[in-house]
Design a protein around this motif. Structure first.
Motif: not given
Length: 218
Positions: A26, A39-40, A55, A60-62, A64-65
């Protein structure tokens, strides 16, 4: 929210897809295409996996970020700091950190929201640079927070700002519709906007150093 390590995979072998590998992929995507939404799906493609596999590590994406933001913060320290005086070293830190933050505009809100101890090295380094000033612990902490928040805040502003020439052109066009008195007052400023933006961060650095110097005079 912290990410978790997978316990899947064959005994004796590392898991095929680890949180660390996902986070690094990422980060690389952000560096290569900083303006493209992370994005995922894009990250999954980068690691050769299906989105659902990610997942298992990040709900969720948050999440990961946030993990990527923490990873980037831990890598930000410019080392060694250049300069013979603390003022020069603070300026060097702020310039280098700004350059390193700009490719990660999408992560800046997550950096500000981090609850991980990833910034401890930077906190200690800045405190070491400023220690000779003889500030109280309270003022030393304020100075360190001022440097960090100013750097991150400016990077966030600059990453979202349109080019200065475009801003000046739009304002120049809109000025034609304003009252004559406003046009007379504002028109002389517009040609200087690009130069002002070019000088802005150095002025921010000067003001930050001046603010820290004032703490030493109280």
């Amino acid at each position: 929210m912290a990410y978790t390590k997978s316990t899947t995979g064959r005994r004796g072998r590392p898991p095929r897809l680890s949180p660390e590998r996902i986070v690094e992929a990422a980060r690389e995507l952000l560096e290569q295409e900083p303006e493209s939404a992370l994005t995922i799906k894009r990250v999954a493609e980068a690691v050769g996996s299906a989105p659902m596999a990610l997942y298992r590590h990040f709900p969720d994406r948050d999440t990961l970020l946030q993990a990527v933001a923490d990873h980037v913060i831990a890598r930000l320290e410019p080392d060694p700091l250049a300069g013979d005086t603390w003022q020069e070293q603070v300026r060097h830190w702020m310039r280098a950190s700004r350059e390193r933050l700009l490719p990660y505009a999408q992560l800046l809100p997550y950096m500000a929201a981090t609850r991980q101890p990833v910034g401890l090295r930077t906190l200690g380094r800045l405190a070491e640079v400023l220690r000779p000033l003889g500030l109280s612990d309270e003022d030393l902490t304020l100075a360190v927070v001022l440097i960090g928040s100013t750097t991150m805040g400016f990077a966030s502003y600059e990453s979202r700002r349109s080019p200065a020439e475009e801003i000046a052109a739009v304002l120049q066009e809109g000025l034609a519709l304003r009252p004559e008195e406003e046009r007379r007052t504002t028109a002389p400023l517009l040609p200087h906007l690009p130069a002002a933006h070019a000088r802005l961060y150095e002025t921010v650095l000067d003001q930050t150093v001046a603010a820290i110097e004032s703490l030493n005079c109280r």
